[in-house]
Design an enzyme around this catalytic site. Structure first.
Site, mmCIF file in Angstrom:
data_model
loop_
_atom_site.group_PDB
_atom_site.id
_atom_site.type_symbol
_atom_site.label_atom_id
_atom_site.label_comp_id
_atom_site.label_asym_id
_atom_site.label_seq_id
_atom_site.Cartn_x
_atom_site.Cartn_y
_atom_site.Cartn_z
ATOM 1 N N LYS A 43 -3.412 1.355 3.940
ATOM 2 C CA LYS A 43 -2.668 -0.204 4.127
ATOM 3 C C LYS A 43 -1.362 0.101 3.678
ATOM 4 C CE LYS A 43 -4.849 -0.925 -0.410
ATOM 5 N NZ LYS A 43 -5.596 -1.886 -1.233
ATOM 6 N N TYR A 264 27.140 -1.909 -13.731
ATOM 7 C CA TYR A 264 27.009 -3.134 -14.361
ATOM 8 C C TYR A 264 26.265 -3.380 -15.807
ATOM 9 C CZ TYR A 264 27.674 -4.531 -9.313
ATOM 10 O OH TYR A 264 28.136 -4.867 -8.139
HETATM 11 C C1 LIG Z 1 -10.873 -1.151 -1.338
HETATM 12 C C2 LIG Z 1 -10.015 -0.126 -1.628
HETATM 13 N N1 LIG Z 1 -10.742 1.050 -1.545
HETATM 14 C C3 LIG Z 1 -9.858 1.913 -1.765
HETATM 15 C C4 LIG Z 1 -8.534 2.023 -2.348
HETATM 16 C C5 LIG Z 1 -7.662 3.101 -2.298
HETATM 17 O O1 LIG Z 1 -7.445 3.307 -3.805
HETATM 18 P P1 LIG Z 1 -6.381 4.397 -4.318
HETATM 19 O O2 LIG Z 1 -5.055 4.315 -3.770
HETATM 20 O O3 LIG Z 1 -6.259 4.224 -5.845
HETATM 21 O O4 LIG Z 1 -7.312 5.751 -3.925
HETATM 22 C C6 LIG Z 1 -8.157 0.767 -2.335
HETATM 23 C C7 LIG Z 1 -6.401 0.531 -2.809
HETATM 24 O O5 LIG Z 1 -6.279 -0.356 -3.667
HETATM 25 C C8 LIG Z 1 -8.826 -0.289 -2.115
HETATM 26 O O6 LIG Z 1 -8.418 -1.627 -2.341
#
Ligand SMILES: Cc1ncc(COP(=O)(O)O)c(C=O)c1O
Length: 374
Positions: A43, A264
């Protein structure tokens, strides 16, 4: 002058994404969870690394987990034929047709989504896998245990291929509630007798809770070579490699007298005569403005092949530039390469010095930073 980090454009800043590091980290997940299949979580543009790079570096994954159905469209258009999991399921009932065309697996976390799937059951022409999400204590998404079994039976009766799923709130902490063990116990009690594959573990659980892996693990941050806890030491211990290297160059040098102030707000005052390197990277590139004096960068040294040294930033980060104390780097000059994070400078260290987490820094690399996939 040294070779520029980015000879294609004038402004010397570049994010290099190392495919071999992606492959290495994915292999580490396989070693840590040999019995499980892997949803590689991509994602947020693959945590800021871009989808092209993730597809190339993680092509041997069992599936990609992402948020936006348009990103699933992109994966299919780019010849990904493996599984895709929509991590929050559908946001609108109208996406049912498209998700079926794309052959996505769906997370289902609420009553509305259950109703959409029930209404759609007659139109399903290829089996659809559902990951039914249970809220075992994180209280973000998911059905409470009391509602879970009925939901499971309804979707099973409607013909969907069922899987059980939950998400841990504290897999990276030992003493916080709810603990992994308490969530796991509730999960196991609730699914008793409901035969279906499970999906439980994020990166922290894969690293530290091997009793809580499940049939499908869901690593995110560890694939990118950063830490779920923010402690670089645990990543080193797990033998993970940084995938992203953010580099820039020194574009100016200022000779300061003791008592001179920098940038700054004049936050930093030179305690003695010193050289300051001005680096072409600022908060509009995604470098955190909250970074404190002392946040590390690595400054390359042309006189030693591949050599360089860690130097601290000094003064407030501005939009397009930051300043570095060059007292450790007498050979540094205009054109010297600077690594903001990567192999030499763990992103987790920069995050720690900026009161945030590596996740946020990686995801926030700005669109104006050119990306090269290596
Ligand atoms: C439902 C879910 N599974 C897995 C993950 C992966 O998590 P991580 O990046 O901590 O391994 C996420 C990320 O937030 C998530 O929302």
């Amino acid at each position: 002058m040294s070779a520029s980090v980015n000879s294609l454009i004038n402004r010397p800043i570049l994010a290099s994404i190392h495919s071999h590091a992606f492959q290495h980290n994915l292999n580490r997940v396989r070693e840590l969870a040999p019995e499980s299949k892997i949803w590689s979580v991509i994602k947020a543009r693959a945590y800021g690394h871009c989808f092209e790079a993730a597809l190339k570096g993680l092509e041997s994954t069992d599936g990609f987990a992402l948020l936006d159905i348009q990103d699933a469209v992109w994966l299919r258009e780019n010849d990904w034929e493996g599984r895709i999991l929509l991590l929050e399921g559908l946001f609108h009932e109208s996406e049912m047709d498209l998700s079926q065309q794309l052959h996505c697996d769906l997370v289902v976390h609420c009553e509305a989504q259950i109703e959409w799937l029930e209404r759609y059951a007659d139109k399903v022409h290829k089996p659809i896998s559902v990951f039914l999400k249970m809220n075992t204590g994180m209280n973000r998404l998911g059905l409470k245990p009391a509602a879970y079994r009925t939901a499971f039976h309804r979707l099973h009766a409607a013909g969907y291929r069922m899987h059980h799923m939950t998400h841990f709130a504290n897999a990276d902490q030992i003493d916080r509630q709810p603990t992994v063990d308490s969530q796991l116990e509730l999960f196991n009690q609730t699914i008793e007798g409901l035969e279906a594959p499970t999906s439980l573990a994020n990166s922290a659980a894969i690293l530290w809770h091997r009793n809580a892996l499940g049939d499908w693990v869901r690593p995110g941050i560890m694939l990118y070579g950063a830490s779920p806890t923010g402690l670089y030491s645990d990543i080193e211990h797990a033998h993970l490699k940084a995938v992203m290297q953010l580099q820039s160059e020194i574009i100016d040098i200022q000779d300061l007298q003791a008592g001179d102030r920098i940038g700054y707000g004049g936050r930093y005052e030179a305690s003695e005569n010193m050289r300051i390197g001005i680096v072409a990277c600022g908060y509009a590139d995604g470098y955190p403005r909250q970074a404190k004096d002392g946040a590390p960068v690595w400054v390359g040294d042309d006189s030693k092949a591949g050599g360089g040294i860690i130097c601290p930033i000094v003064g407030r980060v501005s939009m397009d530039m930051l300043s570095v104390d060059l007292r450790n780097a007498p050979n540094a000059k205009i054109g010297s390469i600077v690594e903001l994070w990567g192999d030499q400078v763990p992103v987790d260290e920069v995050a720690r010095m900026s009161d945030t987490i590596g996740y946020e820094l990686l995801c926030a690399v700005a669109p104006r930073v050119p990306v090269v996939i290596k």
